[in-house]
Scaffold this motif. Structure first.
Motif, PDB file in Angstrom:
ATOM      1  N   GLU A  14      20.612  16.059  41.628  1.00 45.23           N
ATOM      2  CA  GLU A  14      19.006  15.627  41.591  1.00 45.23           C
ATOM      3  C   GLU A  14      18.133  14.867  40.715  1.00 45.23           C
ATOM      4  OE1 GLU A  14      15.615  19.323  42.236  1.00 45.23           O
ATOM      5  OE2 GLU A  14      17.478  19.091  44.104  1.00 45.23           O
ATOM      6  N   MET A  15      18.982  14.588  39.564  1.00 43.51           N
ATOM      7  CA  MET A  15      18.174  14.066  38.147  1.00 43.51           C
ATOM      8  C   MET A  15      18.355  12.403  39.252  1.00 43.51           C
ATOM      9  SD  MET A  15      20.119  14.997  35.133  1.00 43.51           S
ATOM     10  CE  MET A  15      21.482  14.640  35.540  1.00 43.51           C
ATOM     11  N   SER A  16      18.783  11.847  39.669  1.00 45.43           N
ATOM     12  CA  SER A  16      18.861  10.871  39.747  1.00 45.43           C
ATOM     13  C   SER A  16      17.587  10.666  40.578  1.00 45.43           C
ATOM     14  CB  SER A  16      19.873  10.405  40.412  1.00 45.43           C
ATOM     15  OG  SER A  16      20.413  11.344  41.576  1.00 45.43           O
ATOM     16  N   TYR A  17      16.780  11.752  41.505  1.00 45.54           N
ATOM     17  CA  TYR A  17      15.955  11.846  42.179  1.00 45.54           C
ATOM     18  C   TYR A  17      14.928  11.077  41.025  1.00 45.54           C
ATOM     19  CZ  TYR A  17      11.226  12.926  45.012  1.00 45.54           C
ATOM     20  OH  TYR A  17      10.460  12.946  45.222  1.00 45.54           O
ATOM     21  N   LYS A  21      12.453   7.721  41.264  1.00 47.71           N
ATOM     22  CA  LYS A  21      11.319   7.478  40.935  1.00 47.71           C
ATOM     23  C   LYS A  21      10.531   7.481  40.287  1.00 47.71           C
ATOM     24  CE  LYS A  21       8.122  11.252  42.698  1.00 47.71           C
ATOM     25  NZ  LYS A  21       7.422  12.695  43.018  1.00 47.71           N
ATOM     26  N   ALA A  22      10.979   7.984  38.795  1.00 42.51           N
ATOM     27  CA  ALA A  22       9.944   7.137  37.339  1.00 42.51           C
ATOM     28  C   ALA A  22      10.348   5.805  37.555  1.00 42.51           C
ATOM     29  CB  ALA A  22      10.892   8.032  36.478  1.00 42.51           C
ATOM     30  N   LEU A  23      11.431   5.097  38.415  1.00 42.35           N
ATOM     31  CA  LEU A  23      11.728   3.266  38.402  1.00 42.35           C
ATOM     32  C   LEU A  23      10.593   3.223  38.885  1.00 42.35           C
ATOM     33  CD1 LEU A  23      15.512   3.320  37.984  1.00 42.35           C
ATOM     34  CD2 LEU A  23      14.078   2.630  36.530  1.00 42.35           C
ATOM     35  N   GLU A  52      17.378  11.892  52.196  1.00 48.46           N
ATOM     36  CA  GLU A  52      16.282  10.822  52.453  1.00 48.46           C
ATOM     37  C   GLU A  52      15.627  10.117  51.730  1.00 48.46           C
ATOM     38  OE1 GLU A  52      16.994   8.816  55.406  1.00 48.46           O
ATOM     39  OE2 GLU A  52      18.786   9.299  55.109  1.00 48.46           O
ATOM     40  N   GLU A  53      14.854  11.426  50.860  1.00 45.78           N
ATOM     41  CA  GLU A  53      14.099  10.960  50.036  1.00 45.78           C
ATOM     42  C   GLU A  53      13.929  10.330  48.745  1.00 45.78           C
ATOM     43  OE1 GLU A  53      10.381  12.072  50.430  1.00 45.78           O
ATOM     44  OE2 GLU A  53      11.176  12.704  52.539  1.00 45.78           O
TER      45      GLU A  53
END
Length: 189
Positions: A14-17, A21-23, A52-53
């Motif tokens: 989930e850290m990748s989400y 999002k930050a990128l 999907e998010e």
């Protein structure tokens, strides 16, 4: 700016989400996303956020076994790659040059082209083989950013801790994460 984000099956997917999002909050930042098959399984087991998010945030989503994808070639200009989380299997592939999938191949391409590769390894405790592979990856030019908890910023939630880790990763590319709280120092001790 164009960043490749690899997501492997280690815990903490989930850290990748939060990273992607930050990128995407950075103007003109293009994200190429690669999820391993194990990452998809781990995502379903760990995350409350629908996968999907994550996929919707990326500009390009590549199949992990498509070794003909654009990011498998050094002729495609990127600013580097972040693997978050980075499994010990993926680390071993990077350390030895065994590019069995697109995540390892893209990292290999970034390294050979002199582009930044940031690994966020997830394993605890670290065994001698893991430590050897981390050293080898570092010797090859990878930046190792373990997702270590920080308390000086007074985190109140897991999300606060994730934002700190994302901020430390993005610093490697000269990017300031707006949710990152840096150390301010102490005037007198």
């Amino acid at each position: 700016m164009r960043i490749i984000v690899g997501v492997t099956g280690a815990t903490g997917v989930e850290m990748s989400y939060y990273l992607v999002k930050a990128l995407k909050n950075i103007s003109d930042c293009e994200v190429d996303l690669i999820l391993s098959e194990s990452a998809k399984v781990t995502w379903e087991m760990e995350s409350q956020i629908p996968m999907e998010e994550l996929l919707k945030l990326a500009d390009h989503v590549h199949d992990a076994y498509n070794l003909a994808a654009s990011v498998s070639s050094g002729s495609v200009m990127t600013d580097g790659m972040i693997i978050m989380p980075c499994s010990m299997k993926t680390l071993a592939g990077i350390a030895t040059g065994y590019a069995e999938n697109l995540i390892v191949r893209a990292a290999d391409v970034c390294m050979k082209e002199g582009r930044k590769v940031v690994l966020v390894p997830r394993e605890m405790p670290l065994g001698k083989v893991h430590i050897r592979n981390l050293k080898e990856a570092a010797d090859l030019g990878c930046v190792i950013v373990p997702p270590v908890l920080t308390f000086y910023n007074h985190p109140q939630t897991i999300e606060d801790m994730i934002h700190h880790i994302v901020g430390k990763v993005l610093m490697q590319f000269g990017i300031v994460h707006d949710k990152f709280i840096s150390w301010t120092g102490v005037e007198e001790c």
